[in-house]
Design a protein around this motif. Structure first.
Motif, PDB file in Angstrom:
ATOM      1  N   ASN A   1      51.469  -7.944 -38.372  1.00  0.00           N
ATOM      2  CA  ASN A   1      52.267  -8.928 -37.613  1.00  0.00           C
ATOM      3  C   ASN A   1      52.522  -8.436 -36.204  1.00  0.00           C
ATOM      4  O   ASN A   1      52.488  -9.214 -35.255  1.00  0.00           O
ATOM      5  CB  ASN A   1      53.598  -9.183 -38.327  1.00  0.00           C
ATOM      6  CG  ASN A   1      53.401 -10.175 -39.463  1.00  0.00           C
ATOM      7  OD1 ASN A   1      52.473 -10.993 -39.415  1.00  0.00           O
ATOM      8  ND2 ASN A   1      54.216 -10.079 -40.481  1.00  0.00           N
ATOM      9  N   ILE A   2      52.741  -7.135 -36.072  1.00  0.00           N
ATOM     10  CA  ILE A   2      52.959  -6.599 -34.712  1.00  0.00           C
ATOM     11  C   ILE A   2      51.741  -6.902 -33.855  1.00  0.00           C
ATOM     12  O   ILE A   2      51.841  -7.386 -32.732  1.00  0.00           O
ATOM     13  CB  ILE A   2      53.210  -5.068 -34.763  1.00  0.00           C
ATOM     14  CG1 ILE A   2      54.591  -4.765 -35.329  1.00  0.00           C
ATOM     15  CG2 ILE A   2      53.065  -4.450 -33.381  1.00  0.00           C
ATOM     16  CD1 ILE A   2      54.826  -3.288 -35.560  1.00  0.00           C
ATOM     17  N   HIS A   3      50.550  -6.675 -34.405  1.00  0.00           N
ATOM     18  CA  HIS A   3      49.341  -6.801 -33.573  1.00  0.00           C
ATOM     19  C   HIS A   3      48.918  -8.252 -33.393  1.00  0.00           C
ATOM     20  O   HIS A   3      48.407  -8.633 -32.372  1.00  0.00           O
ATOM     21  CB  HIS A   3      48.198  -5.999 -34.203  1.00  0.00           C
ATOM     22  CG  HIS A   3      48.418  -4.535 -34.062  1.00  0.00           C
ATOM     23  ND1 HIS A   3      48.155  -3.874 -32.897  1.00  0.00           N
ATOM     24  CD2 HIS A   3      48.956  -3.626 -34.908  1.00  0.00           C
ATOM     25  CE1 HIS A   3      48.493  -2.605 -33.048  1.00  0.00           C
ATOM     26  NE2 HIS A   3      48.988  -2.437 -34.252  1.00  0.00           N
ATOM     27  N   LEU A   4      49.176  -9.087 -34.407  1.00  0.00           N
ATOM     28  CA  LEU A   4      48.696 -10.469 -34.296  1.00  0.00           C
ATOM     29  C   LEU A   4      49.711 -11.350 -33.590  1.00  0.00           C
ATOM     30  O   LEU A   4      49.366 -12.243 -32.840  1.00  0.00           O
ATOM     31  CB  LEU A   4      48.424 -11.031 -35.695  1.00  0.00           C
ATOM     32  CG  LEU A   4      47.224 -10.431 -36.418  1.00  0.00           C
ATOM     33  CD1 LEU A   4      47.161 -10.956 -37.832  1.00  0.00           C
ATOM     34  CD2 LEU A   4      45.944 -10.761 -35.674  1.00  0.00           C
ATOM     35  N   ARG A   5      50.980 -11.104 -33.846  1.00  0.00           N
ATOM     36  CA  ARG A   5      51.974 -12.109 -33.457  1.00  0.00           C
ATOM     37  C   ARG A   5      52.734 -11.717 -32.205  1.00  0.00           C
ATOM     38  O   ARG A   5      53.679 -12.392 -31.826  1.00  0.00           O
ATOM     39  CB  ARG A   5      52.969 -12.327 -34.595  1.00  0.00           C
ATOM     40  CG  ARG A   5      52.283 -12.663 -35.909  1.00  0.00           C
ATOM     41  CD  ARG A   5      53.184 -13.407 -36.814  1.00  0.00           C
ATOM     42  NE  ARG A   5      53.696 -14.620 -36.180  1.00  0.00           N
ATOM     43  CZ  ARG A   5      54.750 -15.266 -36.626  1.00  0.00           C
ATOM     44  NH1 ARG A   5      55.404 -14.819 -37.667  1.00  0.00           N
ATOM     45  NH2 ARG A   5      55.173 -16.355 -36.041  1.00  0.00           N
TER      46      ARG A   5
ATOM     47  N   VAL B   1      53.717  -5.528 -41.819  1.00  0.00           N
ATOM     48  CA  VAL B   1      54.488  -5.459 -40.554  1.00  0.00           C
ATOM     49  C   VAL B   1      53.547  -5.057 -39.420  1.00  0.00           C
ATOM     50  O   VAL B   1      53.558  -5.651 -38.339  1.00  0.00           O
ATOM     51  CB  VAL B   1      55.641  -4.437 -40.700  1.00  0.00           C
ATOM     52  CG1 VAL B   1      56.283  -4.140 -39.358  1.00  0.00           C
ATOM     53  CG2 VAL B   1      56.664  -4.947 -41.691  1.00  0.00           C
ATOM     54  N   ALA B   2      52.676  -4.083 -39.679  1.00  0.00           N
ATOM     55  CA  ALA B   2      51.759  -3.622 -38.614  1.00  0.00           C
ATOM     56  C   ALA B   2      50.850  -4.761 -38.177  1.00  0.00           C
ATOM     57  O   ALA B   2      50.651  -4.992 -36.967  1.00  0.00           O
ATOM     58  CB  ALA B   2      50.925  -2.448 -39.134  1.00  0.00           C
TER      59      ALA B   2
ATOM     60  N   LEU C   1      47.523  -0.061 -37.948  1.00  0.00           N
ATOM     61  CA  LEU C   1      48.296   0.410 -36.788  1.00  0.00           C
ATOM     62  C   LEU C   1      47.432   0.480 -35.547  1.00  0.00           C
ATOM     63  O   LEU C   1      47.887   0.210 -34.436  1.00  0.00           O
ATOM     64  CB  LEU C   1      48.887   1.800 -37.080  1.00  0.00           C
ATOM     65  CG  LEU C   1      50.171   1.825 -37.901  1.00  0.00           C
ATOM     66  CD1 LEU C   1      50.510   3.232 -38.313  1.00  0.00           C
ATOM     67  CD2 LEU C   1      51.311   1.212 -37.108  1.00  0.00           C
TER      68      LEU C   1
ATOM     69  N   LEU D   1      46.639   1.566 -43.682  1.00  0.00           N
ATOM     70  CA  LEU D   1      47.806   1.530 -42.780  1.00  0.00           C
ATOM     71  C   LEU D   1      47.402   2.009 -41.391  1.00  0.00           C
ATOM     72  O   LEU D   1      47.729   1.385 -40.380  1.00  0.00           O
ATOM     73  CB  LEU D   1      48.922   2.418 -43.339  1.00  0.00           C
ATOM     74  CG  LEU D   1      50.191   2.506 -42.488  1.00  0.00           C
ATOM     75  CD1 LEU D   1      50.859   1.149 -42.361  1.00  0.00           C
ATOM     76  CD2 LEU D   1      51.160   3.514 -43.081  1.00  0.00           C
TER      77      LEU D   1
ATOM     78  N   ALA E   1      54.413  -2.245 -45.201  1.00  0.00           N
ATOM     79  CA  ALA E   1      54.289  -1.619 -43.863  1.00  0.00           C
ATOM     80  C   ALA E   1      53.028  -2.143 -43.177  1.00  0.00           C
ATOM     81  O   ALA E   1      53.030  -2.422 -41.973  1.00  0.00           O
ATOM     82  CB  ALA E   1      54.229  -0.101 -44.007  1.00  0.00           C
TER      83      ALA E   1
END
Lengths: 58, 222, 206, 261
Positions: free
Chosen positions: B217-221, B214-215, B151, B147, B211
């Protein structure tokens, strides 16, 4: 009104505790305002330089 | 299911291409444990007192090494982006990566812990509980480290930041695991501690992979 | 090959709170080929990634059939051989075949790109051109109607560029869609392609 | 816009307008002075009562007067972490930029309160226990909370793209929030295991008579308004800094020459 603790043996701890708290609280509140003030200053400067430049053209 | 197995097999294939690198966290852990008798004292009585804590803290530090291999390498080569175009859901891909990561870095720690416990003069029954607590605890460590790796994917100094993010989350695990070892040394029954660690494991296995997704997706998308 | 369609309605993207490109609408059907051109920083790669579903646009939405995306990065694991990398992607893109059938497909894809001899070489010690060709081989693994190619001709020699153009024409002829972001592509190379020039935006969005 | 926008469209527009940085900047500018006013109205009498009027404690003498800043800041540090995670969740799920900004700006304030709680706790511990740091259950979990805050802030600063940074930090705050109770109770359990029951760091709330309790509640209320005021002030600053190249900051002083704060 009891203020005799001011010269009691715990006075040192109470004063330092309140002083430190005040320092942190003021610093935490003041920092953003100062930063924003500086930013506003340079935004105004940018704005004024733009208007001066515009006036010199026309 | 065959995709999951194939992904895990490929990850292990990649890891074992450079098997030497796999052992590095273990050398580090053995070194940290070996320092304590030198630093504190070689007496069995004193070493036994700190054995559980030392092995566990060394395991926590060792789990923080080599974390860039989890996601950062794939992100640099562009492979992580291709995960988004895959047919399978992101969760399956992340789960496969986590399992292969645990097999590579978590399991060896469990296997080496008896040797380290012997270095610290730990009695056999406490040694068994230590290994059992590590067996239950290392998956939690792998999940938390993955995780943190997800992040800090686009962070500048990711390595140092990861340990800062993960360390506070280790506290409950460390407390119950070390007390399990201490209680067995004192002859008490430790089912409570081990069951609590298992509960933490179940909580981690269910909550952390989403989680991580989601992390990522935050960084890639974004 | 399933039916190819792509329609994106007023997609825009913001990075660092500055818009990279404004509301852009794009509709393509089978056998369409689109060439994206524009100065550096005009958002060609960003647009391709948005169409591929990698980047989430700030506004607007996209509907398209399955797509392949080959970007600047070669997306290959250095410690694996070229063949193993392709096997990984073949499985990732949904093919559940036994080992030898899968290897046959991968070798065929490499042969189409004239890189079959690299199959057992480690991806780590290949040249940029070889890496690019083995990355492009991913397009032929399983039939996905839409190809999104970001600078496919960089690092390729003359011969490979012609080979790539031929494969693209064949893909579109079979009812696929190809979108290429490229500088070197002159109009002559792909006569029947549509052109989209992305303006360089430097005024901030409000 | 369609000629007769349905209620849904109208409240979507309102919701969207509320989300616009320029509108948020102006409205928070009006609210902040009021919040500061309320904070002082509550804090000054509370501290005055606590320091000068409340009687000395029969057991600890006057050193207990530190409670009037220790307990409010400890409660605030927990509450802000929960609010930060909540703002972060709203920012992540509905992609509202203002919620993200509020989450990120809450972190330093929460860390400040945690630091205050730790410092005042250890200063209070010296006369009571004789040492500045006693691995007391609450103080230890407060220390772990400080590390969580530092982790959130460090993660935010380490990522360049502001949107990604805000989202990652919010996710970490959420993970931290889920772990907070687990950490708290495991530290509690660990503490009773090793020390037995040491005297608690404060006096049980119920046993405090009203003259001691009222100042505490006043300061607790004041700290909430302090948090709201500083949060809005920091959020305005961050929004202005992020949007300085956009048009709305330039038009800012055409609209209202005398911008109060």
């Amino acid at each position: 009104m009891n203020i005799e603790w001011m010269h009691g043996q715990h006075a040192y701890y109470i004063f330092t505790a309140y002083a430190l708290t005040l320092a942190i609280v003021v610093y935490c509140a003041l920092m953003p305002v100062l930063r924003r003030r500086a930013l506003m200053q340079n935004l105004r400067l940018q704005q004024r330089s733009k208007t001066v430049a515009a006036r010199r053209h026309d | 299911m065959s995709l999951f197995i194939h992904l895990v097999r490929t990850d292990l294939q990649i890891a074992f291409r450079h098997a030497g690198e796999l052992l590095q966290p273990l050398w580090f852990m053995a070194l940290v444990v070996a320092l304590f008798p030198l630093g504190i004292s070689p007496e069995a009585a004193e070493l036994r007192q700190i054995a559980g804590g030392v092995v566990w803290i060394a395991a926590l530090l060792a789990s923080l090494l080599g974390l860039e291999a989890v996601f950062a390498h794939d992100e640099k080569t562009g492979r992580l982006e291709q995960w988004l175009l895959a047919d399978a859901s992101m969760l399956t891909l992340v789960a496969a990566r986590l399992l292969s990561r645990w097999l590579v870095s978590g399991l060896p720690i469990v296997l080496i812990s008896p040797l380290l416990a012997i270095w610290l003069q730990l009695q056999t029954d406490a040694l068994v509980v230590l290994s059992l607590s590590l067996l239950l605890g290392t998956p939690i460590m792998t999940l938390l480290c993955a995780l943190a790796a997800a992040l800090t994917l686009s962070s500048r100094q990711a390595a140092t930041l990861m340990s800062l993010l993960v360390a506070p989350l280790y506290v409950p695990l460390l407390i119950f695991a070390t007390s399990a070892v201490k209680e067995t040394q004192a002859g008490a029954n430790v089912d409570m501690q081990l069951l609590l660690i298992t509960a933490m494991l179940v909580l981690a296995v269910t909550l952390i992979p989403p989680a991580i997704t989601v992390a990522l997706n935050i960084h890639l998308r974004e | 090959m399933p039916a190819a369609y792509l329609n994106a309605s007023n997609i825009s993207y913001e990075r660092h709170y500055e818009s990279v490109f404004g509301a852009l609408t794009l509709t393509l059907q089978a056998q369409d080929m689109l060439v994206l051109s524009g100065a550096n920083g005009s958002g060609k790669t960003t647009l391709l990634k948005i169409l591929a579903g990698i980047l989430r646009p700030t506004s607007g939405h996209i509907k398209l059939s399955a797509c392949h995306y080959v970007g600047h990065q070669h997306a290959q694991q250095p410690q694996l051989t070229v063949l193993e990398n392709l096997l990984y992607y073949l499985r990732l893109q949904g093919a559940s075949l036994n080992r030898c059938a899968a290897e046959a497909i991968c070798l065929q894809a490499l042969a189409d790109f004239k890189v079959a001899e690299l199959a057992t070489r480690m991806a780590g010690n290949l040249s940029a051109g070889q890496l690019k060709r083995s990355a492009l081989a991913r397009l032929l693994l399983c039939a996905r109607p839409i190809w999104l190619l970001d600078e496919p001709f960089v690092n390729l020699d003359k011969h490979s560029i012609n080979l790539m153009l031929k494969l693209m024409r064949r893909h579109c002829a079979q009812g696929g869609i190809a979108i290429i972001a490229s500088h070197e592509l002159g109009l002559a190379d792909l006569p029947d392609s549509r052109h989209l020039r992305l303006p360089l935006r430097n005024q901030p969005s409000d | 816009m369609t000629e007769n926008p349905s209620i849904w469209q109208r409240c979507k527009v309102w919701f969207h307008r509320w989300g616009s940085p320029a509108w948020f900047y102006r409205t928070s500018g009006y609210i902040i002075p009021w919040l500061w006013g309320l904070c002082f109205i509550l804090a000054l009498p509370g501290l005055y009562l606590g320091l000068f009027v409340a009687p000395a404690d029969y057991l600890q003498g006057d050193s207990y007067r530190i409670i009037y800043i220790h307990v409010p800041s400890a409660w605030m540090s927990m509450m802000i972490f929960a609010l930060m995670a909540a703002f972060g969740l709203i920012g992540m799920v509905w992609r509202i930029r203002i919620a993200e900004t509020m989450a990120i700006c809450s972190a330093p304030i929460g860390a400040a309160f945690t630091l205050i709680a730790l410092l005042t706790g250890s200063l209070w511990g010296k006369p009571t226990w004789g040492t500045y740091w006693q691995w007391d259950a609450r103080m230890t979990s407060e220390l772990v909370l400080l590390f969580l805050y530092i982790g959130v802030m460090a993660l935010y600063q380490s990522i360049d793209e502001p949107r990604k940074a805000a989202r990652s930090a919010s996710l970490l705050a959420l993970v931290g929030l889920v772990n907070l109770p687990i950490i708290h109770y495991s530290v509690q359990w660990w503490n009773t295991l090793h020390q037995g029951s040491t005297i608690k760091l404060d006096i049980g709330e119920s046993s405090m008579d009203t003259s001691m309790l009222i100042p505490l509640l006043l300061v607790v209320a004041a700290s909430k308004f302090y948090y709201a005021a500083v949060l809005l002030s920091r959020s305005r600053g961050l929004l202005l800094q992020q949007d300085q190249h956009k048009r709305w900051p330039q038009e800012l002083w055409h609209a209202n020459k005398a911008d109060p704060t």
